[in-house]
Design a protein around this motif. Structure first.
Motif, mmCIF file in Angstrom:
data_model
loop_
_atom_site.group_PDB
_atom_site.id
_atom_site.type_symbol
_atom_site.label_atom_id
_atom_site.label_comp_id
_atom_site.label_asym_id
_atom_site.label_seq_id
_atom_site.Cartn_x
_atom_site.Cartn_y
_atom_site.Cartn_z
ATOM 1 N N GLY A 7 19.669 -3.466 56.284
ATOM 2 C CA GLY A 7 18.891 -2.394 56.917
ATOM 3 C C GLY A 7 19.729 -1.239 57.407
ATOM 4 N N HIS A 8 21.022 -1.477 57.651
ATOM 5 C CA HIS A 8 21.907 -0.383 58.042
ATOM 6 C C HIS A 8 21.969 0.681 56.945
ATOM 7 C CE1 HIS A 8 24.189 -1.681 61.734
ATOM 8 N NE2 HIS A 8 23.506 -2.783 61.451
ATOM 9 N N GLU A 34 28.797 0.608 66.663
ATOM 10 C CA GLU A 34 29.530 -0.656 66.591
ATOM 11 C C GLU A 34 30.408 -0.841 67.826
ATOM 12 O OE1 GLU A 34 29.166 -3.146 64.356
ATOM 13 O OE2 GLU A 34 27.511 -1.882 63.660
ATOM 14 N N PHE A 35 31.040 0.218 68.299
ATOM 15 C CA PHE A 35 31.855 0.112 69.501
ATOM 16 C C PHE A 35 30.987 -0.183 70.726
ATOM 17 C CE2 PHE A 35 35.304 2.256 67.142
ATOM 18 C CZ PHE A 35 36.373 1.456 67.542
ATOM 19 N N ARG A 76 26.635 -9.489 70.799
ATOM 20 C CA ARG A 76 26.814 -8.496 69.744
ATOM 21 C C ARG A 76 28.303 -8.345 69.435
ATOM 22 N NH1 ARG A 76 22.463 -5.156 68.604
ATOM 23 N NH2 ARG A 76 20.539 -6.252 69.148
ATOM 24 N N TYR A 77 28.601 -7.879 68.206
ATOM 25 C CA TYR A 77 29.986 -7.810 67.762
ATOM 26 C C TYR A 77 30.222 -6.521 66.969
ATOM 27 C CZ TYR A 77 29.373 -12.778 68.682
ATOM 28 O OH TYR A 77 29.061 -13.973 69.263
ATOM 29 N N PHE A 78 31.484 -6.099 66.940
ATOM 30 C CA PHE A 78 31.909 -5.001 66.068
ATOM 31 C C PHE A 78 32.068 -5.577 64.664
ATOM 32 C CE2 PHE A 78 34.805 -2.315 63.827
ATOM 33 C CZ PHE A 78 34.619 -1.030 64.323
ATOM 34 N N GLU A 79 31.296 -5.069 63.696
ATOM 35 C CA GLU A 79 31.323 -5.612 62.341
ATOM 36 C C GLU A 79 31.648 -4.505 61.338
ATOM 37 O OE1 GLU A 79 28.501 -8.681 61.160
ATOM 38 O OE2 GLU A 79 27.490 -8.400 63.085
ATOM 39 N N VAL A 80 32.744 -4.682 60.626
ATOM 40 C CA VAL A 80 33.145 -3.720 59.601
ATOM 41 C C VAL A 80 32.095 -3.649 58.497
ATOM 42 C CG1 VAL A 80 34.899 -3.185 57.871
ATOM 43 C CG2 VAL A 80 35.591 -4.059 60.110
ATOM 44 N N ILE A 99 29.557 -1.040 59.144
ATOM 45 C CA ILE A 99 30.060 0.311 58.911
ATOM 46 C C ILE A 99 30.069 0.627 57.416
ATOM 47 C CG2 ILE A 99 32.058 1.831 59.144
ATOM 48 C CD1 ILE A 99 32.738 0.392 61.718
ATOM 49 N N VAL A 100 30.409 -0.374 56.598
ATOM 50 C CA VAL A 100 30.372 -0.176 55.137
ATOM 51 C C VAL A 100 28.952 0.142 54.678
ATOM 52 C CG1 VAL A 100 30.699 -1.302 52.902
ATOM 53 C CG2 VAL A 100 32.390 -1.618 54.714
ATOM 54 N N TYR A 101 27.981 -0.616 55.190
ATOM 55 C CA TYR A 101 26.579 -0.329 54.844
ATOM 56 C C TYR A 101 26.169 1.061 55.335
ATOM 57 C CZ TYR A 101 25.163 -4.933 53.086
ATOM 58 O OH TYR A 101 25.010 -6.068 52.333
#
Length: 316
Positions: free
Chosen positions: A43-44, A87-88, A96-100, A103-105
């Motif tokens: 969905g991102h 994400e930050f 919740r977590y910072f997920e690379v 960011i790619v999506y």
């Protein structure tokens, strides 16, 4: 009129930020599942694709199509920047977590949606369509994990009370590892052709964890799995099981889940755990056997690398 235009643009961007905040940060209370998790990840892509288009429309003075390349670049940078910021922000939110990957999506969504509306001036109609078709293909490929998760969830539902046998690569996505390298292997398979080969590294809690579970455990008597330990010395491991109530708890209390210390012996063995023990393990309540959500097998403060094969996780 100029002031009104600025106010309108500011209002549109404010609404966009509110929508992003609601969709990314508000917990709607939906039950988690592997398919839902993959859908949320995917969905991102459309969310930040639309975000990039809105920013482009505002930068272009609400004209369409926008033709200046620099405005497409600015829209992409703005959408990606928002993605990184969100994400930050999640680093400070419980659970919740910072997920690379997110960011790619976000980047794929912004790029592909902008490319789909870009006029490609100077190119032939056929070349422009080929570029747009390529972007549509990227979007389709990004959606593949949803289909694979749905297929594996359907397969797991059909095989229940078999929980894990490692016969397909898709099934490996049900499992997480910590301080451990794991893959499918043909040696020491006790059910079918493959087992899970787990190379436990020296560390605090090296082990494997089955994150996605389907099926109702009510009416079954035992949780069973097979193991093969390489080497000449025994290995102490803990089997941990928890339900949805524990999984959603912020405390994650040790006394609110099932924990059983076992000693694996060198060679092949079968592990059988009475589900009445699992049911009555949480202090002050009974485990919800209709909503068991995690099985974990791990060592504690392992001083040297150990190799273990696991197979045939099942209920009896």
């Amino acid at each position: 009129m100029r002031i009104q235009g600025v106010i309108l643009k500011a209002g549109i961007l404010a609404v966009l930020l509110v929508v992003l905040s609601v969709l990314l940060f508000v917990d709607f209370g939906a039950e988690s599942s592997r398919v839902a998790d993959e859908m949320f990840n995917f969905g991102h892509l459309p969310l930040f694709g639309v975000t990039a288009l809105v920013v482009l429309w505002v930068l272009g003075g609400r004209t369409w199509p926008v033709r200046e390349r620099r405005k497409y670049a600015a829209a992409f940078a703005a959408a990606l920047g928002l993605g990184v910021v969100t994400e930050f922000i999640q680093l400070s939110m419980p659970g919740r977590y910072f997920e690379v990957q997110d960011i790619v999506y976000d980047a794929l969504g912004a790029f592909t949606f902008l490319a789909l509306v870009y006029p490609f001036s100077g190119l032939s109609r056929r070349s422009a369509l080929e570029w747009k078709a390529a972007c549509a293909g990227v979007i389709a490929i990004a959606a593949v994990p949803i289909a694979l998760a749905a297929l594996d969830a359907r397969r797991m539902e059909g095989e229940f009370p078999l929980l894990g046998s490692f016969e397909t690569r898709i099934e490996m996505d049900r499992w997480n590892t910590a301080e451990c390298r794991a893959d499918r292997a043909r040696e020491h398979a006790s059910h079918g052709e493959y087992a899970l080969k787990a190379r436990l590294a020296p560390g605090e809690f090296p082990g494997i964890s089955m994150k996605w579970l389907e099926g109702d455990w009510l009416g079954y008597e035992r949780l069973c799995f097979d193991a093969f330990l390489e080497g000449d010395s025994p290995l102490a491991v803990t089997v941990r099981v928890h339900d949805e109530i524990h999984g959603k708890s912020e405390l994650q209390s040790y006394s609110d889940r099932f924990n059983k210390l076992l000693v694996l012996q060198p060679g092949a063995q079968q592990i059988r755990i009475d589900l009445d023990e699992v049911k009555t393990a949480p202090q002050g309540r009974e485990m919800d056997m209709g909503r068991v959500r995690n099985i974990c097998v791990f060592a504690y403060r392992l001083g040297e690398e150990r190799l273990v094969w696991f197979d045939h996780f099942r209920l009896e």
